[in-house]
Design a protein around this motif. Sequence first.
Motif, mmCIF file in Angstrom:
data_model
loop_
_atom_site.group_PDB
_atom_site.id
_atom_site.type_symbol
_atom_site.label_atom_id
_atom_site.label_comp_id
_atom_site.label_asym_id
_atom_site.label_seq_id
_atom_site.Cartn_x
_atom_site.Cartn_y
_atom_site.Cartn_z
ATOM 1 N N PRO A 1 19.920 -60.816 -0.715
ATOM 2 C CA PRO A 1 20.499 -62.161 -0.561
ATOM 3 C C PRO A 1 19.739 -62.929 0.507
ATOM 4 O O PRO A 1 18.977 -62.352 1.296
ATOM 5 C CB PRO A 1 21.931 -61.865 -0.108
ATOM 6 N N ASN A 2 19.936 -64.226 0.551
ATOM 7 C CA ASN A 2 19.305 -65.044 1.582
ATOM 8 C C ASN A 2 20.094 -65.044 2.881
ATOM 9 O O ASN A 2 19.593 -65.518 3.902
ATOM 10 C CB ASN A 2 19.145 -66.487 1.086
ATOM 11 N N GLY A 3 21.303 -64.499 2.850
ATOM 12 C CA GLY A 3 22.161 -64.524 4.032
ATOM 13 C C GLY A 3 22.006 -63.308 4.913
ATOM 14 O O GLY A 3 20.953 -62.667 4.981
ATOM 15 N N PHE A 4 23.121 -62.917 5.568
ATOM 16 C CA PHE A 4 23.064 -61.890 6.604
ATOM 17 C C PHE A 4 23.264 -60.464 6.100
ATOM 18 O O PHE A 4 23.172 -59.538 6.888
ATOM 19 C CB PHE A 4 24.127 -62.182 7.679
ATOM 20 N N SER A 5 23.544 -60.255 4.842
ATOM 21 C CA SER A 5 23.874 -58.902 4.392
ATOM 22 C C SER A 5 22.700 -58.168 3.758
ATOM 23 O O SER A 5 22.896 -57.232 2.997
ATOM 24 C CB SER A 5 25.041 -58.955 3.396
ATOM 25 N N TYR A 6 21.468 -58.564 4.093
ATOM 26 C CA TYR A 6 20.318 -57.871 3.508
ATOM 27 C C TYR A 6 20.278 -56.380 3.870
ATOM 28 O O TYR A 6 19.908 -55.550 3.027
ATOM 29 C CB TYR A 6 19.003 -58.578 3.904
ATOM 30 N N PRO A 7 20.634 -55.948 5.116
ATOM 31 C CA PRO A 7 20.582 -54.507 5.401
ATOM 32 C C PRO A 7 21.484 -53.688 4.492
ATOM 33 O O PRO A 7 21.122 -52.585 4.063
ATOM 34 C CB PRO A 7 21.032 -54.420 6.869
ATOM 35 N N THR A 8 22.680 -54.221 4.192
ATOM 36 C CA THR A 8 23.586 -53.518 3.288
ATOM 37 C C THR A 8 22.972 -53.356 1.905
ATOM 38 O O THR A 8 22.989 -52.271 1.318
ATOM 39 C CB THR A 8 24.913 -54.301 3.165
ATOM 40 N N THR A 9 22.406 -54.430 1.400
ATOM 41 C CA THR A 9 21.841 -54.412 0.052
ATOM 42 C C THR A 9 20.691 -53.427 -0.059
ATOM 43 O O THR A 9 20.642 -52.613 -0.986
ATOM 44 C CB THR A 9 21.357 -55.818 -0.337
ATOM 45 N N ILE A 10 19.747 -53.472 0.882
ATOM 46 C CA ILE A 10 18.573 -52.614 0.778
ATOM 47 C C ILE A 10 18.943 -51.148 0.987
ATOM 48 O O ILE A 10 18.382 -50.261 0.331
ATOM 49 C CB ILE A 10 17.472 -53.062 1.777
ATOM 50 N N THR A 11 19.908 -50.881 1.851
ATOM 51 C CA THR A 11 20.320 -49.489 2.075
ATOM 52 C C THR A 11 20.946 -48.900 0.822
ATOM 53 O O THR A 11 20.593 -47.790 0.393
ATOM 54 C CB THR A 11 21.305 -49.407 3.254
ATOM 55 N N MET A 12 21.876 -49.624 0.196
ATOM 56 C CA MET A 12 22.521 -49.103 -1.002
ATOM 57 C C MET A 12 21.539 -49.018 -2.155
ATOM 58 O O MET A 12 21.629 -48.116 -3.001
ATOM 59 C CB MET A 12 23.718 -49.987 -1.372
ATOM 60 N N ALA A 13 20.572 -49.926 -2.219
ATOM 61 C CA ALA A 13 19.562 -49.877 -3.272
ATOM 62 C C ALA A 13 18.705 -48.627 -3.126
ATOM 63 O O ALA A 13 18.353 -47.977 -4.126
ATOM 64 C CB ALA A 13 18.694 -51.128 -3.228
ATOM 65 N N PHE A 14 18.353 -48.257 -1.899
ATOM 66 C CA PHE A 14 17.550 -47.050 -1.688
ATOM 67 C C PHE A 14 18.331 -45.804 -2.075
ATOM 68 O O PHE A 14 17.793 -44.890 -2.717
ATOM 69 C CB PHE A 14 17.097 -46.979 -0.225
ATOM 70 N N PHE A 15 19.606 -45.742 -1.688
ATOM 71 C CA PHE A 15 20.413 -44.589 -2.069
ATOM 72 C C PHE A 15 20.552 -44.502 -3.588
ATOM 73 O O PHE A 15 20.452 -43.417 -4.165
ATOM 74 C CB PHE A 15 21.803 -44.674 -1.426
ATOM 75 N N ARG A 16 20.783 -45.625 -4.240
ATOM 76 C CA ARG A 16 20.950 -45.643 -5.691
ATOM 77 C C ARG A 16 19.683 -45.165 -6.396
ATOM 78 O O ARG A 16 19.744 -44.491 -7.429
ATOM 79 C CB ARG A 16 21.294 -47.067 -6.145
ATOM 80 N N SER A 17 18.514 -45.498 -5.844
ATOM 81 C CA SER A 17 17.240 -45.143 -6.475
ATOM 82 C C SER A 17 16.707 -43.793 -6.008
ATOM 83 O O SER A 17 15.567 -43.448 -6.302
ATOM 84 C CB SER A 17 16.208 -46.233 -6.190
#
Length: 299
Positions: free
Chosen positions: A179-195
């Motif tokens: 996202p363009n906002g403040f929750s990028y760390p959440t997104t990238i962390t869960m994406a790494f775990f998912r992959s």
Amino acid sequence: MAAASRYHAEVARGIETLLSIVLPSKNEAPALAGLLPRLREAQPDAEIIVVDDGSTDETPALCAQHGVHCLSSPYSMGNGAAIKRGARAAKGDVLVFMDADGQHDPADIARLLARLDDGYDMVVGARDWDGQAGVGRGLANTLYNWLASRMTGARVADLTSGFRAVRADKFREFLHLLPNGFSYPTTITMAFFRSAYAVAYEPIRVVQRIGRSHIRPLRDGVRFLLIIFKIATLYSPLKLFVPASAVFFLTGLGYYIYTYTTQHRLTNMTAMLWSASVIVFLIGLVSEQITALTYKHHD
């Protein structure tokens, strides 16, 4: 310090820059004045990129003074947008993201790189309770960490930390999700775990930020609440929708038992609750398929 030593050795042999340090910044010139010299001293051969997110202070001039690459935006696009712009511009094989407000110690970069060289794809600097920006933020982050740990089955020590080292090619796979906002760390962390990319946490200490935070509790409270749902939907939607479906079903069942024993009939409310249970479950199935397609790799 193996990763840092390997980095300097390869730079000495003339190999292309391996390390890029990206700092998203918005009106952080007072903090950058002290941080940039320390960064250069700690990582003299690294590429340093300050992503100026529409600052109105002397950030560009300060970067020029210290010989740092500054990516300036004519207006503010958000912290996540700055991260994406910096990741696209970086030349390094390894990216280090850290806040520009002076909270993070440049000396800790070497420790993150050392863990990365142990076979991990991303190493996150994990704050303790004393490193949280207030009791409210600390409680919220504790909740996020607990929920993410339950979802992934792995210990998530700091879901929202902005200090991390990551392999550039793997990070760029998920730029479209950030996202363009403040929750990028959440997104990238869960994406790494998912992959199934390996994630490690390295304890760090943070100091009081220089200047005022750009996060406003009232304005951003709803956004942080949505992070809780994003954690689930980014990793496995069924883990969110199945319990919700079960709640509707069991509530309908309980209400049916009550009305049957008192009125000897099936009410419309029971039928509506059971219908909602089926609908929520089916939405979960569709969401699971969409999530699977989102993480599908394309050559």
